[in-house]
Design an enzyme around this catalytic site. Structure first.
Site, short mmCIF file in Angstrom:
data_model
loop_
_atom_site.label_atom_id
_atom_site.label_comp_id
_atom_site.label_asym_id
_atom_site.label_seq_id
_atom_site.Cartn_x
_atom_site.Cartn_y
_atom_site.Cartn_z
N SER A 156 0.85 -1.19 0.00
CA SER A 156 0.00 0.00 0.00
C SER A 156 0.88 1.23 0.00
CB SER A 156 -0.87 -0.01 1.26
OG SER A 156 -1.55 1.23 1.43
N TYR A 186 -1.31 -0.54 10.58
CA TYR A 186 -1.38 -0.98 9.17
C TYR A 186 -0.22 -0.38 8.39
CZ TYR A 186 -3.38 -2.03 4.59
OH TYR A 186 -3.59 -2.50 3.32
#
Length: 311
Positions: free
Chosen positions: A179, A235
């Site tokens: 990501s 995350y």
């Protein structure tokens, strides 16, 4: 369903984790559509088997299911033994399974979002949508710990066990679904940023130490003051760690192709369907990296179908 398909001896074999829905299911569909024999994995056997049937209904016969929980060592051992016995190798490993490392105000099903919220989201850009997502979740210490356990340590454990099978392939490759949240520009601590980018000297053991440091800072409420990424912190840190580990692997195993792929901000359960891209669009960005020509780049980060920066 594990053993009911004949497999040509020269067929490429792929394992996709978290393959029963969203980006993972799309990666399975697109790899199978390119002649790859796909082992679709999921924690839940019923959901995984249903996903395989959905793909077979589309005419994709070379897809089979195997249960896999990447944080469960016996589960990993079982799929490794299956792959060894059935194929004797693994050509492509797509590490897609992940969790948000947060608690959601809404259920993650799109139907839990009201029609008013859906209308509001439709008029938002990416930053506004991410802001909406953050407002609809919270991040506790337990969430952060579980997020790292799945998004980094689980994936790392699976890679280590399947590494001999990847090395048995003539063109073994690993694609870690990453990501832009894992890019080092989000770290405000320059020393941390420099260390995570120093692939010549960084080791997996040091990565573990940095993650331990992050959890201690999180528990102490010192994430911001010590320069870790803010908002969806666990995350972001897990993806940054996986990016770094991917680069270490690429350096240590030049016989493999080890790359990271950012699928984009996708409409999935994890984003409460607030993303800008469809799962098909996100999956195509990952599948492209999995299907790069032989001898292509390794140790790279891909975004929007092109090499980008880890920083």
């Amino acid at each position: 369903m594990e053993g009911d398909l004949p497999t040509p001896a020269n067929a490429r074999v792929a394992v996709v984790t978290g393959g029963n829905k969203g980006i993972g299911l799309e990666v399975c569909r697109q790899l199978a559509g390119n002649g790859v024999t796909v082992v679709l994995t999921a924690r839940d056997e019923a959901r995984g088997a249903a996903a395989v049937e959905k793909l077979r209904d589309l005419g994709l016969s070379d897809v089979l299911f195997h249960q896999l929980d990447i944080i469960d060592a016996p589960s990993i051992a079982r799929i490794a033994e299956f792959l060894k016995t059935r194929f004797g190798k693994l050509d492509i490993l797509v590490n897609n399974a992940a969790i948000g490392g947060i608690e959601y105000v809404h259920d993650q099903d799109r139907d839990s979002v009201t029609s008013e919220e859906k209308a509001k989201l439709s008029g938002m850009d990416m930053d506004q949508r991410l802001g909406w997502l953050w407002q609809n979740c919270r991040e506790t210490y337990d969430d952060a710990k579980t997020g790292l356990r799945t998004n980094y340590y689980g994936t790392k454990q699976l890679i280590q066990v399947l590494l001999p099978l990847l090395q048995a392939s003539s063109d073994g490759r690993i694609v870690n679904v990453s990501s832009h949240f894992g890019q080092l520009r989000l770290f405000r601590n320059e020393e941390l940023k420099r260390e995570l980018n120093d692939i010549d000297n960084l080791t997996p053991e040091r990565l573990d130490g940095l993650l331990d440091m992050f959890l201690k800072d999180f528990e102490a409420g010192a994430v911001e003051s010590n320069g870790w990424p803010m908002y969806f912190s666990a995350y972001k840190v897990a993806k940054a760690a996986m990016n770094a580990y991917s680069r270490i692997l690429a350096r240590r195993h030049p016989e493999l192709r080890v790359n990271c792929a950012h699928p984009g901000y996708v409409k999935t359960d994890m984003t409460i369907h607030s993303g800008l891209l469809t799962p098909e669009e996100g999956g195509s960005r990952v599948a492209m990296v999995a299907l790069l020509p032989e001898g292509g780049p390794t140790g790279a980060f891909f975004e929007d179908f092109a090499e980008s920066s880890f920083v």
